[in-house]
Scaffold this active site. Structure first.
Site, PDB file in Angstrom:
ATOM      1  CD  GLU A  95      -0.033  -0.472   1.021  1.00 37.00           C
ATOM      2  OE1 GLU A  95      -0.894  -1.188   1.518  1.00 37.00           O
ATOM      3  OE2 GLU A  95       0.725   0.173   2.011  1.00 37.00           O
ATOM      4  CG  ASP A  96      -4.647   0.368   1.683  1.00 38.52           C
ATOM      5  OD1 ASP A  96      -3.213   0.497   1.642  1.00 38.52           O
ATOM      6  OD2 ASP A  96      -5.155   0.320   2.730  1.00 38.52           O
ATOM      7  CG  ASP A  99       0.558   9.246   3.239  1.00 36.43           C
ATOM      8  OD1 ASP A  99       0.760  10.117   2.846  1.00 36.43           O
ATOM      9  OD2 ASP A  99       0.128   9.255   4.638  1.00 36.43           O
ATOM     10  CG  PHE A 148      -6.892  10.554   6.396  1.00 36.36           C
ATOM     11  CD1 PHE A 148      -5.538  10.175   6.537  1.00 36.36           C
ATOM     12  CD2 PHE A 148      -8.001   9.540   6.780  1.00 36.36           C
ATOM     13  CE1 PHE A 148      -5.524   9.110   7.012  1.00 36.36           C
ATOM     14  CE2 PHE A 148      -7.552   8.409   7.503  1.00 36.36           C
ATOM     15  CZ  PHE A 148      -6.114   8.131   7.731  1.00 36.36           C
ATOM     16  NE  ARG A 161     -10.108  -1.414   8.585  1.00 36.01           N
ATOM     17  CZ  ARG A 161      -8.813  -1.255   8.501  1.00 36.01           C
ATOM     18  NH1 ARG A 161      -8.498  -0.728   7.142  1.00 36.01           N
ATOM     19  NH2 ARG A 161      -7.974  -1.057   9.483  1.00 36.01           N
TER      20      ARG A 161
HETATM   21  P1  IMP Z   1       2.865   5.005   4.411  1.00 40.76           P
HETATM   22  O1  IMP Z   1       3.824   4.239   4.788  1.00 40.76           O
HETATM   23  O2  IMP Z   1       3.019   6.558   4.833  1.00 40.76           O
HETATM   24  O3  IMP Z   1       2.941   5.065   2.731  1.00 40.76           O
HETATM   25  O4  IMP Z   1       1.327   4.694   4.761  1.00 40.76           O
HETATM   26  C1  IMP Z   1       0.723   3.602   4.180  1.00 40.76           C
HETATM   27  C2  IMP Z   1      -0.173   3.179   5.174  1.00 40.76           C
HETATM   28  O5  IMP Z   1      -0.901   4.321   5.752  1.00 40.76           O
HETATM   29  C3  IMP Z   1      -1.552   2.728   4.165  1.00 40.76           C
HETATM   30  O6  IMP Z   1      -1.354   1.295   4.104  1.00 40.76           O
HETATM   31  C4  IMP Z   1      -2.796   3.041   5.036  1.00 40.76           C
HETATM   32  O7  IMP Z   1      -2.765   2.014   5.838  1.00 40.76           O
HETATM   33  C5  IMP Z   1      -2.388   4.322   5.867  1.00 40.76           C
HETATM   34  N1  IMP Z   1      -2.833   5.447   4.958  1.00 40.76           N
HETATM   35  C6  IMP Z   1      -1.986   6.342   4.286  1.00 40.76           C
HETATM   36  N2  IMP Z   1      -2.859   7.417   4.114  1.00 40.76           N
HETATM   37  C7  IMP Z   1      -4.173   7.168   4.296  1.00 40.76           C
HETATM   38  C8  IMP Z   1      -5.581   7.498   4.130  1.00 40.76           C
HETATM   39  O8  IMP Z   1      -5.535   8.629   3.459  1.00 40.76           O
HETATM   40  N3  IMP Z   1      -6.464   7.027   4.436  1.00 40.76           N
HETATM   41  C9  IMP Z   1      -6.379   5.752   5.228  1.00 40.76           C
HETATM   42  N4  IMP Z   1      -5.206   4.998   5.325  1.00 40.76           N
HETATM   43  C10 IMP Z   1      -4.262   5.698   5.011  1.00 40.76           C
END
Ligand code: IMP
Length: 170
Positions: A95-96, A99, A148, A161
């Protein structure tokens, strides 16, 4: 919007090499299936896989979260599934950025339901500020408290990106 470099590309490259070494050592003698979560993971995924010294298979999955703006709603659906059967296989989800943890939690549970031998997680960035679901990150590139982030695959509304560094959006 302005961007400010948080993690320069050189530091990303060095950390990705370390992660690849650790993963290659932990999975020595095995052939894990690495599953990248699209789209933000693409550069990290490619760099990681190419730096590994063991054979592996690769596949991709994509989830969509129907919420508002930058917030995940928790209503997550798989919009692109993997094609390699993972029953009896060692799976490493890549995963990138984690959050809230909702996306990763949903994907890990969906994969666990298919009878893999093991499921582990590698995330480039662990952003703890808004964590809602506890997720175990077995291999973590960087821990970031807040903000962010964009670049090295990460986007804001499909922008930025292409930046080689990880930047904070101002
Ligand atoms: P989660 O389900 O809230 O953990 O969100 C995960 C996804 O939200 C990641 O795979 C990203 O695509 C996006 N995301 C969350 N935080 C960021 C950020 O700081 N920058 C860019 N994308 C984010």
């Amino acid at each position: 919007m302005a961007t400010e470099i948080l993690i320069p590309h050189k530091a990303i490259r060095a950390r990705v090499q370390e992660l690849a070494r650790q993963i290659s050592s932990d999975y020595a003698g095995k052939e894990p299936v690495l599953i990248g979560i699209l789209n933000g993971v693409v550069f990290f995924f490619a760099d990681l896989v190419m730096a590994m010294s063991i054979p592996c298979k690769i596949d991709f999955i994509r989830a969509a979260s129907y919420g508002s703006g930058m917030n995940s709603s928790g209503n997550i659906k798989l919009v692109k599934d993997i094609e390699i059967p993972v029953g009896g296989k060692d799976v490493l989800v890549v995963e990138d950025i984690v959050d809230t943890g909702l996306t990763l939690n949903h994907i890990v549970r969906a994969l666990e339901a298919r009878g893999p031998l093991s499921v582990k997680v590698c995330a480039l960035i662990d952003k703890k500020e808004r964590r809602e679901k506890k997720v175990t990150i077995d291999y973590c590139g960087f821990e970031v408290e807040e903000g962010f982030l964009v670049g090295y695959g990460l986007d804001y509304d499909e922008q930025y990106r292409y930046l080689p560094d990880i930047c904070v959006l101002k």
